[in-house]
Scaffold this active site. Structure first.
Site: not given
Length: 297
Positions: A7, A34, A110, A150, A152, A250-251
């Site tokens: 991501n 993303e 995603y 991702d 989540n 951030d990943h």
DNA sequence: ATGTCCCAATTTTTGGGA
């Protein structure tokens, strides 16, 4: 074959880090999430750089939010955009793309974030995962499948730095984990946990509050695959170096190395002469198991 | 100080999302 998922939190903002990482990690297939770009904008930015490195590109995005892609130098056939049965919010969002790469049906996913359990996005997340389950249930019996991206969802309490911090939060609820469990029931294994059942492994660290330096992370980027693929997994790891320094996502990328398929396009494997007719190829020894030769006739 | 970053637009500041 080296397959990765990342991501990147905006392909535009991540362009230099992505190219640098491709040159360093040398993946054969990359699932991106993303990208936050339209198909046209993604190609405009990356076509030249990726073509020169031997990658073909399949992108599915509409601009501001979401956006997924598959880069492959191991074949990119039968590209499918979107998730069949996608519930949408209210219309379909670009959160899924798949292609056949090197004989494997690969999905870059995603999964909706969910926001909070009271938010309509949470119900959307669960409905989206149910649609994904149906797709997996249909495809998994047909051949090798990998779903990377991702999700989540932190599969267990061990997949977040402090479960107490997640009281009442999304990503760790029973319903989300049950939805993930139904993907396993449909035939997918968690390659990271197959290889590292008890290690602390994170793939995401919030930008805020020095989460990365403190290792306040979560394992929410998952590499799931059918058993035939799992049997070929030689290594599975998180590339934490890609999360370090400035201008990062951030990943971090999750990388999987697969052995060649035993019945790949070089022809069916036959026992090497030294072990033919013996019991040497049993579970006690893998010597000679990698030897491949084209079967006669 | 949410010890942040990214997007677009009503653009040089704000609001939304993660």
């Amino acid at each position: 074959m080296r397959i990765a998922t990342w991501n990147i939190n905006s392909a535009k903002a991540r362009q230099p880090r992505l190219i640098e990482w491709l040159d360093r990690a040398s993946p054969d297939v990359v699932c991106l999430q993303e990208t936050k770009l339209s198909d046209e904008a993604f190609l405009e930015l990356f076509d030249e750089d990726l073509f020169r490195r031997g990658y073909r590109v399949a992108h599915h995005g509409d601009g501001r939010w979401n956006g997924v892609a598959i880069l492959s130098r191991a074949g990119l056939e039968d590209v499918r955009r979107g998730l069949p049965g996608d519930p949408g919010f209210p219309g379909p969002e670009p959160r899924a793309i798949s292609a056949s790469c090197g004989g494997i049906r690969i999905w870059s996913l995603y999964v909706p974030n969910g926001r909070t359990v009271e938010d309509p996005h949470y119900a959307y997340k669960l409905a989206w995962l149910a649609a994904l389950r149906d797709v997996v249930a249909e495809l998994a019996p047909q051949g090798p499948v990998m779903t990377l991206g991702d999700f989540n969802i932190a599969p267990t309490d061990a997949d977040v730095w402090d479960i107490a911090e997640f009281e009442g939060a999304t990503h760790v609820t029973e319903a989300e984990r049950a939805a993930l469990g139904r993907l396993h029931d449909a035939g997918l294994l968690d390659l990271m946990r197959e290889r590292w059942p008890d290690e602390t492994v994170y793939t995401y660290w919030d930008y805020r509050q020095l989460c990365f330096p403190k290792n306040y992370g979560m394992r929410i980027d998952l590499t799931l695959a059918t058993a035939d693929v799992a049997a070929r997994a030689r290594a599975v790891w998180v590339d934490r170096a890609a999360r370090k320094g400035t201008g990062t996502s951030d990943h971090a990328p999750v990388v999987v190395d697969l052995d060649e398929a035993p019945d790949g396009d070089i022809g069916p494997m036959v026992p090497p002469p030294s072990s033919r007719g013996s019991s040497a190829r049993g579970s006690s020894s893998r010597a000679g198991a990698g030897t491949r030769r084209r079967a006669s006739t």
